[in-house]
Design a protein around this motif. Structure first.
Motif, PDB file in Angstrom:
ATOM      1  N   UNK A 116      48.042 -31.277  -5.439  1.00 32.17           N
ATOM      2  CA  UNK A 116      48.705 -32.320  -4.665  1.00 32.17           C
ATOM      3  C   UNK A 116      48.715 -31.954  -3.179  1.00 32.17           C
ATOM      4  N   UNK A 117      48.996 -30.692  -2.895  1.00 33.77           N
ATOM      5  CA  UNK A 117      49.000 -30.242  -1.512  1.00 33.77           C
ATOM      6  C   UNK A 117      47.631 -30.350  -0.865  1.00 33.77           C
ATOM      7  N   UNK A 118      46.591 -29.917  -1.594  1.00 30.45           N
ATOM      8  CA  UNK A 118      45.236 -29.982  -1.056  1.00 30.45           C
ATOM      9  C   UNK A 118      44.775 -31.422  -0.862  1.00 30.45           C
ATOM     10  N   UNK A 119      45.171 -32.309  -1.782  1.00 34.37           N
ATOM     11  CA  UNK A 119      44.808 -33.723  -1.642  1.00 34.37           C
ATOM     12  C   UNK A 119      45.416 -34.305  -0.368  1.00 34.37           C
ATOM     13  N   UNK A 120      46.635 -33.893  -0.053  1.00 29.21           N
ATOM     14  CA  UNK A 120      47.280 -34.360   1.178  1.00 29.21           C
ATOM     15  C   UNK A 120      46.544 -33.861   2.412  1.00 29.21           C
ATOM     16  N   UNK A 121      45.840 -32.736   2.250  1.00 29.35           N
ATOM     17  CA  UNK A 121      45.087 -32.174   3.361  1.00 29.35           C
ATOM     18  C   UNK A 121      43.610 -32.567   3.309  1.00 29.35           C
ATOM     19  N   UNK A 122      43.316 -33.619   2.540  1.00 29.17           N
ATOM     20  CA  UNK A 122      41.981 -34.196   2.584  1.00 29.17           C
ATOM     21  C   UNK A 122      41.013 -33.769   1.512  1.00 29.17           C
TER      22      UNK A 122
END
Length: 224
Positions: free
Chosen positions: A134-140
């Protein structure tokens, strides 16, 4: 992962708050040079025992993996696949077998919202969200999962939990642990998927989790 090294208390004789304050200030890999700059491949050799791993290394049968270093004896964050993955996906990766408290744990992926400490360890990737993905998805990042064991097969409610953490998840019966060529099938599938990525998609980094179950049915439990 050494699943024989279980039951080691996090407290290790230290007060919890004291241990948190003493957590490592730096990590072995500078994740700031990775996240946002590179694709990330997370491979789990599900149920692999350390003793079997070093035997294969000594025999020269894992040259590609050992190109990145020797096997290190670690303790899993849970007693079997399901709890271990919940912990790993939240940033709590396997740690060295001799770690006895929170102060000795290394957090490459740092869950910033749960109050472990006020300052992020130098080099750690601080993510926002309930999981690394989820964190990585928020960072693209685009997050992929190629499952192996039944906890990833999407054929039951429980088998849908982990795949649901990813933007794209894949599983076929040919990836199952009873299939002799399951790992080869997974790798071939991934290579085909990557080759199909168009030029626009190539601009986006991928976080790919691969659950290899080929060792699972061949790794009997150890009886003390």
């Amino acid at each position: 992962m050494d699943r024989n090294a279980q039951g080691m208390p996090d407290g290790g004789g230290l007060n919890y708050r004291t241990a948190i304050r003493g957590m490592k200030q730096t990590v072995s890999v500078d994740m700031n040079e990775v996240v946002g700059k590179k694709d990330i491949l997370f491979i789990c050799l599900d149920t692999l025992r350390y003793d079997a791993a070093i035997q294969e290394e000594a025999a020269g049968r894992t040259p590609v993996l050992n190109r990145y270093g020797p096997w290190v004896k670690c303790q899993a964050p849970g007693s079997f696949t399901y709890p271990s993955h919940h912990a790993m996906f939240a940033g709590f990766l396997p740690c060295r077998h001799d770690v006895k408290n929170m102060a000795d744990r290394e957090l490459l992926f740092y869950p910033s919202a749960i109050g472990l400490r006020r300052k992020v360890p130098k080099g750690a990737y601080a993510f926002c969200g309930s999981t690394i993905m989820e964190g990585l998805a928020k960072d693209g990042y685009e997050t992929w999962c190629v499952g192996g064991v039944s906890f990833f097969d999407k054929r039951s409610d429980m088998g849908k939990v982990f795949p649901g953490y990813f933007q794209k998840s894949f599983w076929t019966p040919s990836f199952g642990c009873m299939v002799k060529e399951s790992t080869r099938n997974q790798v071939d599938f991934i290579l085909n998927k990557i080759s199909d990525i168009d030029s626009a998609q190539k601009e986006k980094h991928i976080f790919l989790y691969l659950n290899i179950d080929d060792v699972g049915v061949k790794s009997p439990a150890i009886v003390p």
